[in-house]
Motif scaffolding. Structure first.
Motif, PDB file in Angstrom:
ATOM      1  N   GLY A 138      29.173  14.357  63.477  1.00  0.00           N
ATOM      2  CA  GLY A 138      29.899  15.400  62.765  1.00  0.00           C
ATOM      3  C   GLY A 138      29.390  15.589  61.355  1.00  0.00           C
ATOM      4  O   GLY A 138      29.802  16.512  60.660  1.00  0.00           O
ATOM      5  N   LYS A 139      28.473  14.741  60.923  1.00  0.00           N
ATOM      6  CA  LYS A 139      28.008  14.725  59.534  1.00  0.00           C
ATOM      7  C   LYS A 139      26.521  15.025  59.464  1.00  0.00           C
ATOM      8  O   LYS A 139      25.741  14.509  60.263  1.00  0.00           O
ATOM      9  CB  LYS A 139      28.275  13.336  58.933  1.00  0.00           C
ATOM     10  CG  LYS A 139      28.099  13.260  57.429  1.00  0.00           C
ATOM     11  CD  LYS A 139      29.269  13.917  56.730  1.00  0.00           C
ATOM     12  CE  LYS A 139      29.163  13.755  55.232  1.00  0.00           C
ATOM     13  NZ  LYS A 139      30.187  14.559  54.551  1.00  0.00           N
ATOM     14  N   THR A 194      26.496   6.788  59.411  1.00  0.00           N
ATOM     15  CA  THR A 194      26.115   5.802  58.409  1.00  0.00           C
ATOM     16  C   THR A 194      27.355   4.946  58.135  1.00  0.00           C
ATOM     17  O   THR A 194      28.452   5.292  58.580  1.00  0.00           O
ATOM     18  CB  THR A 194      25.607   6.484  57.119  1.00  0.00           C
ATOM     19  OG1 THR A 194      26.605   7.396  56.639  1.00  0.00           O
ATOM     20  CG2 THR A 194      24.307   7.232  57.379  1.00  0.00           C
ATOM     21  N   PRO A 195      27.224   3.840  57.408  1.00  0.00           N
ATOM     22  CA  PRO A 195      28.368   2.924  57.283  1.00  0.00           C
ATOM     23  C   PRO A 195      29.552   3.464  56.487  1.00  0.00           C
ATOM     24  O   PRO A 195      30.674   3.005  56.668  1.00  0.00           O
ATOM     25  CB  PRO A 195      27.764   1.701  56.563  1.00  0.00           C
ATOM     26  CG  PRO A 195      26.295   1.821  56.728  1.00  0.00           C
ATOM     27  CD  PRO A 195      25.999   3.275  56.815  1.00  0.00           C
ATOM     28  N   GLN A 196      29.320   4.440  55.595  1.00  0.00           N
ATOM     29  CA  GLN A 196      30.368   4.867  54.671  1.00  0.00           C
ATOM     30  C   GLN A 196      31.502   5.610  55.366  1.00  0.00           C
ATOM     31  O   GLN A 196      31.294   6.319  56.350  1.00  0.00           O
ATOM     32  CB  GLN A 196      29.765   5.776  53.578  1.00  0.00           C
ATOM     33  CG  GLN A 196      28.702   5.117  52.731  1.00  0.00           C
ATOM     34  CD  GLN A 196      27.312   5.272  53.302  1.00  0.00           C
ATOM     35  OE1 GLN A 196      27.137   5.596  54.482  1.00  0.00           O
ATOM     36  NE2 GLN A 196      26.306   5.030  52.475  1.00  0.00           N
ATOM     37  N   ALA A 197      32.687   5.478  54.797  1.00  0.00           N
ATOM     38  CA  ALA A 197      33.885   6.099  55.382  1.00  0.00           C
ATOM     39  C   ALA A 197      33.773   7.620  55.423  1.00  0.00           C
ATOM     40  O   ALA A 197      34.302   8.264  56.335  1.00  0.00           O
ATOM     41  CB  ALA A 197      35.122   5.690  54.591  1.00  0.00           C
ATOM     42  N   SER A 229      31.291   9.310  56.181  1.00  0.00           N
ATOM     43  CA  SER A 229      30.538   9.647  57.393  1.00  0.00           C
ATOM     44  C   SER A 229      31.327   9.310  58.648  1.00  0.00           C
ATOM     45  O   SER A 229      31.421  10.122  59.576  1.00  0.00           O
ATOM     46  CB  SER A 229      29.196   8.905  57.403  1.00  0.00           C
ATOM     47  OG  SER A 229      28.510   9.131  58.615  1.00  0.00           O
ATOM     48  N   THR A 230      31.903   8.116  58.699  1.00  0.00           N
ATOM     49  CA  THR A 230      32.611   7.700  59.916  1.00  0.00           C
ATOM     50  C   THR A 230      33.813   8.597  60.205  1.00  0.00           C
ATOM     51  O   THR A 230      34.163   8.810  61.357  1.00  0.00           O
ATOM     52  CB  THR A 230      33.071   6.233  59.819  1.00  0.00           C
ATOM     53  OG1 THR A 230      33.919   6.070  58.677  1.00  0.00           O
ATOM     54  CG2 THR A 230      31.882   5.290  59.706  1.00  0.00           C
ATOM     55  N   GLY A 231      34.423   9.159  59.148  1.00  0.00           N
ATOM     56  CA  GLY A 231      35.547  10.076  59.356  1.00  0.00           C
ATOM     57  C   GLY A 231      35.127  11.318  60.110  1.00  0.00           C
ATOM     58  O   GLY A 231      35.813  11.775  61.032  1.00  0.00           O
ATOM     59  N   ASP A 232      33.963  11.867  59.745  1.00  0.00           N
ATOM     60  CA  ASP A 232      33.459  13.056  60.435  1.00  0.00           C
ATOM     61  C   ASP A 232      33.007  12.720  61.858  1.00  0.00           C
ATOM     62  O   ASP A 232      33.198  13.508  62.789  1.00  0.00           O
ATOM     63  CB  ASP A 232      32.288  13.660  59.659  1.00  0.00           C
ATOM     64  CG  ASP A 232      32.746  14.390  58.399  1.00  0.00           C
ATOM     65  OD1 ASP A 232      33.932  14.748  58.328  1.00  0.00           O
ATOM     66  OD2 ASP A 232      31.916  14.593  57.498  1.00  0.00           O
ATOM     67  N   VAL A 233      32.395  11.556  62.025  1.00  0.00           N
ATOM     68  CA  VAL A 233      31.936  11.169  63.358  1.00  0.00           C
ATOM     69  C   VAL A 233      33.122  10.888  64.278  1.00  0.00           C
ATOM     70  O   VAL A 233      33.060  11.141  65.481  1.00  0.00           O
ATOM     71  CB  VAL A 233      30.985   9.954  63.274  1.00  0.00           C
ATOM     72  CG1 VAL A 233      30.545   9.512  64.660  1.00  0.00           C
ATOM     73  CG2 VAL A 233      29.762  10.298  62.436  1.00  0.00           C
ATOM     74  N   VAL A 278      28.064   4.213  69.789  1.00  0.00           N
ATOM     75  CA  VAL A 278      27.911   4.570  68.375  1.00  0.00           C
ATOM     76  C   VAL A 278      26.774   3.756  67.772  1.00  0.00           C
ATOM     77  O   VAL A 278      26.680   2.544  67.984  1.00  0.00           O
ATOM     78  CB  VAL A 278      29.222   4.294  67.593  1.00  0.00           C
ATOM     79  CG1 VAL A 278      29.040   4.566  66.100  1.00  0.00           C
ATOM     80  CG2 VAL A 278      30.369   5.113  68.161  1.00  0.00           C
ATOM     81  N   ILE A 279      25.910   4.434  67.006  1.00  0.00           N
ATOM     82  CA  ILE A 279      24.832   3.769  66.272  1.00  0.00           C
ATOM     83  C   ILE A 279      25.134   3.860  64.784  1.00  0.00           C
ATOM     84  O   ILE A 279      25.445   4.949  64.273  1.00  0.00           O
ATOM     85  CB  ILE A 279      23.469   4.424  66.550  1.00  0.00           C
ATOM     86  CG1 ILE A 279      23.078   4.266  68.022  1.00  0.00           C
ATOM     87  CG2 ILE A 279      22.375   3.812  65.657  1.00  0.00           C
ATOM     88  CD1 ILE A 279      21.820   5.032  68.411  1.00  0.00           C
ATOM     89  N   GLU A 280      25.057   2.735  64.082  1.00  0.00           N
ATOM     90  CA  GLU A 280      25.197   2.730  62.631  1.00  0.00           C
ATOM     91  C   GLU A 280      23.799   2.783  62.017  1.00  0.00           C
ATOM     92  O   GLU A 280      23.057   1.808  62.046  1.00  0.00           O
ATOM     93  CB  GLU A 280      25.951   1.483  62.161  1.00  0.00           C
ATOM     94  CG  GLU A 280      26.173   1.459  60.644  1.00  0.00           C
ATOM     95  CD  GLU A 280      27.035   0.292  60.215  1.00  0.00           C
ATOM     96  OE1 GLU A 280      28.194   0.205  60.695  1.00  0.00           O
ATOM     97  OE2 GLU A 280      26.561  -0.537  59.405  1.00  0.00           O
ATOM     98  N   ASN A 281      23.439   3.956  61.490  1.00  0.00           N
ATOM     99  CA  ASN A 281      22.122   4.145  60.887  1.00  0.00           C
ATOM    100  C   ASN A 281      22.190   3.868  59.385  1.00  0.00           C
ATOM    101  O   ASN A 281      23.261   3.904  58.788  1.00  0.00           O
ATOM    102  CB  ASN A 281      21.644   5.585  61.139  1.00  0.00           C
ATOM    103  CG  ASN A 281      20.170   5.763  60.859  1.00  0.00           C
ATOM    104  OD1 ASN A 281      19.389   4.818  60.963  1.00  0.00           O
ATOM    105  ND2 ASN A 281      19.769   6.977  60.512  1.00  0.00           N
TER     106      ASN A 281
END
Length: 269
Positions: A22-23, A161-164, A166-170, A187-190
């Protein structure tokens, strides 16, 4: 492999996987290209469908330039990135007269081209077709799903990516998958940590663990972490095969492990 009746140009494609987020800026295209290369090095025939119509970066990442796209009786012939024709690619980047031209299109024109990409590219026999998508959950994504679901979508890989932020959009992208009936493969954390180019130690210059936590919260599989690696960045910038240049690196080991997990998941369904 037996062709699936009625699938046209996708009849010999064994698996179709969406790469979503989503990001913007989380590295979907990087992950797509590196998964494709890892899969080809493991002996698979792979295709990449680049549906990021406004930012087609994969042709540059794979150093294929801007070759002419030819037609055969079945439709457009994809561009092959290697002499053995193990990695095929189709992108709007091959169709623009000027590489600096901006794609200023409304939804219906984008939807029509995506429909052509899905139905009119003669992929031939592939083990996996990776579909690189733009960020968001809008017209392009609905067009991709509507056209691919006439055939089959095996699942989606979500990149964050690890930041909130980004994770909120994903997380919303995972909701999109559930609403549209697309299986989440994981899920992949890039950009998870930074690999020192001198000693190869990985330092967490940003936060870490956001992707894994997102997977737990949504009941998804956590596929693994891919760090920021200057060797990977330079390989992409120069259009070189990272897997071939640095097969013993921890970064390639992570990417290869993720690709094997995805392939195993596809083969058990």
């Amino acid at each position: 492999m037996f062709p699936r009746a009625g699938d046209g140009n996708l009849s010999q494609v064994r698996h179709v996987v969406l790469i979503l987020s989503g990001k913007g800026g989380v590295g979907k295209s990087t992950i797509t290209t590196q998964l494709a290369l890892a899969l080809t090095h493991a002996g698979n025939k792979v295709g990449i469908l680049d549906t990021d119509l406004c930012g087609p970066s994969i042709p540059r990442m794979l150093s294929v330039g801007r070759p002419d796209v030819h037609q055969c009786d079945s439709g457009w012939v994809p561009v092959y990135t290697d002499s053995r024709k193990n990695l095929a690619l189709m992108s709007i980047g091959f169709l623009l007269a000027d590489p600096d031209e901006a794609v200023v299109w409304r939804g219906p024109k984008k939807t029509a081209l995506i429909g052509q990409f899905v139905s009119d590219v003669a992929w031939g026999e592939l083990d996996v077709l990776l579909v690189d998508t733009p960020p968001g959950t809008s017209d392009e994504h609905l067009a991709i799903l509507e056209n691919l679901k006439k055939h089959r979508v095996d699942g989606a890989v979500l990149v964050t990516t690890p930041q909130a932020v980004s994770t909120g959009d994903v997380r919303r992208e995972i909701t999109f998958c559930k609403k549209t009936g697309v299986r989440v493969l994981g899920v992949i954390e890039n950009m998870s940590g930074f690999v020192c180019p001198h000693c190869s130690e990985c330092s967490n210059i940003f936060s870490k663990g956001g992707g894994e936590e997102l997977a737990k919260l949504t009941g998804s599989v956590f596929l693994g972490c891919v760090p920021l690696d200057p060797q990977l960045s330079s390989s992409i910038e120069e259009g070189k095969d990272f897997a071939e240049l640095f097969p013993d690196s921890t970064t390639f080991s992570a990417i290869s492990s993720i690709s094997h997990t995805i392939l195993n998941s596809l083969q058990t369904t």
